[in-house]
Every structure is written in structure tokens, then in C-alpha cells.
Design a protein around this motif. Sequence first.
Motif, PDB file in Angstrom:
ATOM      1  N   TYR A   1      -5.451  -4.446  -1.143  1.00  0.00           N
ATOM      2  CA  TYR A   1      -4.546  -4.420  -2.284  1.00  0.00           C
ATOM      3  C   TYR A   1      -3.229  -3.704  -2.012  1.00  0.00           C
ATOM      4  CZ  TYR A   1      -8.885  -5.695  -4.636  1.00  0.00           C
ATOM      5  OH  TYR A   1     -10.048  -6.312  -4.995  1.00  0.00           O
ATOM      6  N   GLY A   2      -3.188  -2.830  -1.026  1.00  0.00           N
ATOM      7  CA  GLY A   2      -1.993  -2.029  -0.829  1.00  0.00           C
ATOM      8  C   GLY A   2      -1.191  -2.328   0.415  1.00  0.00           C
TER       9      GLY A   2
ATOM     10  N   ALA B   1     -12.383   3.114   0.035  1.00  0.00           N
ATOM     11  CA  ALA B   1     -10.970   3.508   0.035  1.00  0.00           C
ATOM     12  C   ALA B   1     -10.186   2.716   1.071  1.00  0.00           C
ATOM     13  CB  ALA B   1     -10.846   5.007   0.297  1.00  0.00           C
ATOM     14  N   LEU B   2     -10.725   2.589   2.280  1.00  0.00           N
ATOM     15  CA  LEU B   2     -10.051   1.814   3.314  1.00  0.00           C
ATOM     16  C   LEU B   2      -9.985   0.339   2.923  1.00  0.00           C
ATOM     17  CD1 LEU B   2      -8.723   1.652   6.080  1.00  0.00           C
ATOM     18  CD2 LEU B   2     -11.006   1.428   7.093  1.00  0.00           C
ATOM     19  N   PHE B   3     -11.054  -0.171   2.303  1.00  0.00           N
ATOM     20  CA  PHE B   3     -11.081  -1.558   1.857  1.00  0.00           C
ATOM     21  C   PHE B   3      -9.975  -1.829   0.841  1.00  0.00           C
ATOM     22  CE2 PHE B   3     -12.606  -4.594  -1.372  1.00  0.00           C
ATOM     23  CZ  PHE B   3     -12.710  -5.737  -0.589  1.00  0.00           C
TER      24      PHE B   3
ATOM     25  N   ILE C   1       3.666  -1.200  -4.319  1.00  0.00           N
ATOM     26  CA  ILE C   1       2.815  -0.028  -4.578  1.00  0.00           C
ATOM     27  C   ILE C   1       2.569   0.802  -3.328  1.00  0.00           C
ATOM     28  CG2 ILE C   1       1.680  -1.046  -6.584  1.00  0.00           C
ATOM     29  CD1 ILE C   1      -0.682  -1.746  -4.799  1.00  0.00           C
ATOM     30  N   CYS C   2       2.712   0.198  -2.150  1.00  0.00           N
ATOM     31  CA  CYS C   2       2.525   0.915  -0.878  1.00  0.00           C
ATOM     32  C   CYS C   2       3.723   0.648   0.023  1.00  0.00           C
ATOM     33  CB  CYS C   2       1.243   0.466  -0.169  1.00  0.00           C
ATOM     34  SG  CYS C   2      -0.266   0.975  -0.988  1.00  0.00           S
ATOM     35  N   SER C   3       4.392   1.693   0.424  1.00  0.00           N
ATOM     36  CA  SER C   3       5.598   1.544   1.237  1.00  0.00           C
ATOM     37  C   SER C   3       5.261   0.912   2.590  1.00  0.00           C
ATOM     38  CB  SER C   3       6.241   2.922   1.458  1.00  0.00           C
ATOM     39  OG  SER C   3       7.294   2.833   2.395  1.00  0.00           O
ATOM     40  N   ASN C   4       6.075  -0.060   2.991  1.00  0.00           N
ATOM     41  CA  ASN C   4       5.926  -0.669   4.309  1.00  0.00           C
ATOM     42  C   ASN C   4       7.065  -0.282   5.241  1.00  0.00           C
ATOM     43  OD1 ASN C   4       8.019  -2.065   3.155  1.00  0.00           O
ATOM     44  ND2 ASN C   4       7.066  -4.093   3.307  1.00  0.00           N
TER      45      ASN C   4
ATOM     46  N   MET D   1      -2.854   5.472  -2.181  1.00  0.00           N
ATOM     47  CA  MET D   1      -4.229   5.663  -2.654  1.00  0.00           C
ATOM     48  C   MET D   1      -4.289   5.714  -4.177  1.00  0.00           C
ATOM     49  SD  MET D   1      -6.456   5.947  -0.069  1.00  0.00           S
ATOM     50  CE  MET D   1      -5.597   4.505   0.561  1.00  0.00           C
ATOM     51  N   GLN D   2      -3.347   6.411  -4.771  1.00  0.00           N
ATOM     52  CA  GLN D   2      -3.313   6.495  -6.230  1.00  0.00           C
ATOM     53  C   GLN D   2      -3.049   5.124  -6.850  1.00  0.00           C
ATOM     54  OE1 GLN D   2      -1.453   9.928  -8.616  1.00  0.00           O
ATOM     55  NE2 GLN D   2       0.117   8.362  -8.794  1.00  0.00           N
TER      56      GLN D   2
END
Length: 442
Positions: free
Chosen positions: A231-232, A224-226, A238-241, A255-256
Motif C-alpha cells: 500500500y505504501g 507491517a512489511l506487507f 502517502i510514502c515518499s519515493n 507506517m502511520q
Amino acid sequence: MSIFRHHRKRLELLLMLLIGLVWGILFSQLLQRASWQFYNEDLNDQSSSFGSNYLPSGDSWRTSEPSYQLTTMPNNLTTDEEDLAVRLFNETRVLCMVLTSPKTHRSRAIHIKRTWGSRCNELIFMSTKSDKELGAVALKVKEGYSNLWAKTRAGLQYVYKHHFRNYDWFLKADDDTYVVMENLRAFLYAFTPTAPVYFGSKFRWHVKQGYMSGGAGYVLSKEALFRFMKYGFSNSSICSNRSYGYEDVELGRCMQAVGVVAGDSRDEQGLARFMPFSPLHWFADSPKWYRPYRYYTSSNSSNDCCSNSAISFHYSNAKDFYVLDYVIYKLRAFGISRPQEQLPVMQPVLETLQKWRTSKPENNESVTKETPKPKLKTKATQKAKPTPKPKSKLKTKAIKIAKPNPKSEPKTKPKTTHKTTHKTTPKTSHKPNPKTPITPKK
């Protein structure tokens, strides 16, 4: 004229170069998304178990760790409690990442280090100021509840960069959370860290598959951390920065998006192991705010509070840390023996992940509509707060009630009445003016 043509050719070449650069960037993004979709579909199509190794090319860390061969050990092995705890400590290696702040280093963080934090395989405090006694890491982010997502992102980035290869699971907790590390390892023993999964107190809103409450803590597998970092982390689509946002909701969405499943951490009775409140303050009935958020609402037990193998308790203070340490690790009831502990059975990867992917929030009569999180406090929202009514209106009502009714007064009054009233009543009392008649307002 020739000079103008020469400059025009240069401009045309520069424009063509810029257009080619833009097309190249867009094409690379499309290739990246296509490769990620193929990677995720390839994982879902495999028929393996939690004990088998999922080995994408180029990721040698999945074969170098001895803890991934847990299925070769007997599942029904039973020994003394201390031997099991030591065995799990060595085989299920957990890094604990605790979010704290400079103002709570002495009031909270240091007490975690002296109690449950000492049972982590590695304990790291994430703050904005370094502390030699704590070993706190100074992150370059702003403090405050509205900036927890930025601190969580920076903390996970630090852990991935410096400690990823040495540990199997990565726990995130707040500095007001108590964790029973032995129960956490016993629960995680049934799962392999190569599975894309994370566990915690599962909430129902904002994310389709649910998300884990930040206060109760959540634990990410190595995979999950990888996925989050590869990718995120750098993909804002897909992942807020953003530096602001609710860290548990934002992490749940991320994660989703990268294919990490929100797992079910309840026990055999359907009772929660990760608790977003403390049993020392909320036993046995859970707080009202918690009930609409629960992803799972049913259980097979009359006790609606906590599992006998509970893992974490939120909203715990420094005193609670020591009280829980004493009750769990030192207090014994004479003549009452505990049942012999048994390690959980390994779970099949595909069936379990697919079950969690397709699960839906359980219906509850008390949950009729979505209960969103409260808005973050900003200057704009603070100004928009309704102002209370002026106190003068209340006083005028009191004056109306306190005024005497002329009809109820006797027809004959002694002349000294007003003087006597003036002497006996305090200065703040409202006396009638003898020169003007008193008429009640309609």
C-alpha cells in the motif's frame, strides 16, 4: 475541404481518447483509496487477540506459517536458558537487514557477522557494492547519510521480494549498532507477526504517533512489511519515493499512513530496550541531545539509562561488539545465580493496538518546544555558513594595547634608547618612529 474535415475528426477522436484515459486513471485511484480505507477500518473493528489469525482474502501466507499458533503453547513454560534460546530461535524467526557501505565492510560489517549477527536467523548486508565474504547485496542507490531513505526503501523491497515468506519479523540496523538477539526474540514472543506493528526507540517529533530512531534499529512485523510494500511503496501520496530524506522519519510517516502502529517496547519499569547510544560511553546518564526526543519520559526506576532486558545499542564500534559479546555471553560472577527465565504472556491485539494508537508523548519540563532534526548538508547550506572575522582586526586591538603611553614615559630619555630597543626587540615588535610624535587614538 474534405481532407481538413477528415483530419479534424481524427483529432477529435484522439482528444476524446485522451480525456477518457485521464478519467479512467483518476477513477482507479479513487477506488484504490476507498478500498484501502475499508480494509483499514475492517481491521480496527475486529475483536480478536494477537494469537488469532487476521486473514484478508488472497493472502495465504498468514495461514501457512506454524509460528502463528504460539498461543497453543503454555505461557509460563520455564526451562534452561539455552533451551529457551533455541526454542525462540526456531519459533520467532528474525531476519536482520544491516545497512553498510563499501568503506565500512572491513571496519564494521565483518565484525557484526562475527558477533551478534551470527545469532540472526538470516543476516543480510545492504550496500552499494557486493562482497562475497559478507554476502552483501549491491543496491542501485547512492551512498551517504542524505540517501539513507533510498537505501532503506531498496533494502526492504529486496527483503520482501526474496525472503518475506520465510521469516516472521524483519530487523533493520546500522553497521554501528549492537543487538542482543535473544532479548529481541523474548520481547517479540508476546506479539504475533500478523499484527500491524513495529518497535524501536520511539521519538516524539515529526510524526503524530511517534517514529522509531534509525540508529537504535527497528523491527517490523510481517504484516507491517506487507502493508508497506503493498500500500505504501508505490504510493507517493502517502510514502515518499524521494532519494533523499531522514529514513527513520520517512518510514514513520509511511507506517502511520498504512495503518501500522508505533509500539511501546519499554520494560515493566518503563526503561527503554532500544537504545540510540551505547552504555559503554554514556552510562548512566543519557546524552543531552537524546532527552528532548524521548516519547516516554517517565520510569519507575532510579536508573535512567537502560533496561535489564535491553535489545540494542547504537554508536558502537568494532571493539565494543567483542566487549559486549564477552560480558553478555561469557562473563559469570561466581556464586551468583540468575533467576529462572520465563517467557512473556501473550498480549491482546485490539486493546494493545488501540492503546498505542491513542497514546500521546509524555510531558517533560525539559521539553518546551520542538527540536527538529538538523538540516541535511548541501552545497547551498555550506556556502551560507558565516565566515569568521578577519584576524587583522584582532591584531589592531593588540597593537592599541601594546602602544606606549607618552605621559607615563620620563621627561628625559637617553639618545641611545631607540637603538638599544632596536637591537634587543625582535623584528615583529612595533617600535615608535623617532621622527613622528606618538599620539594615542581616541
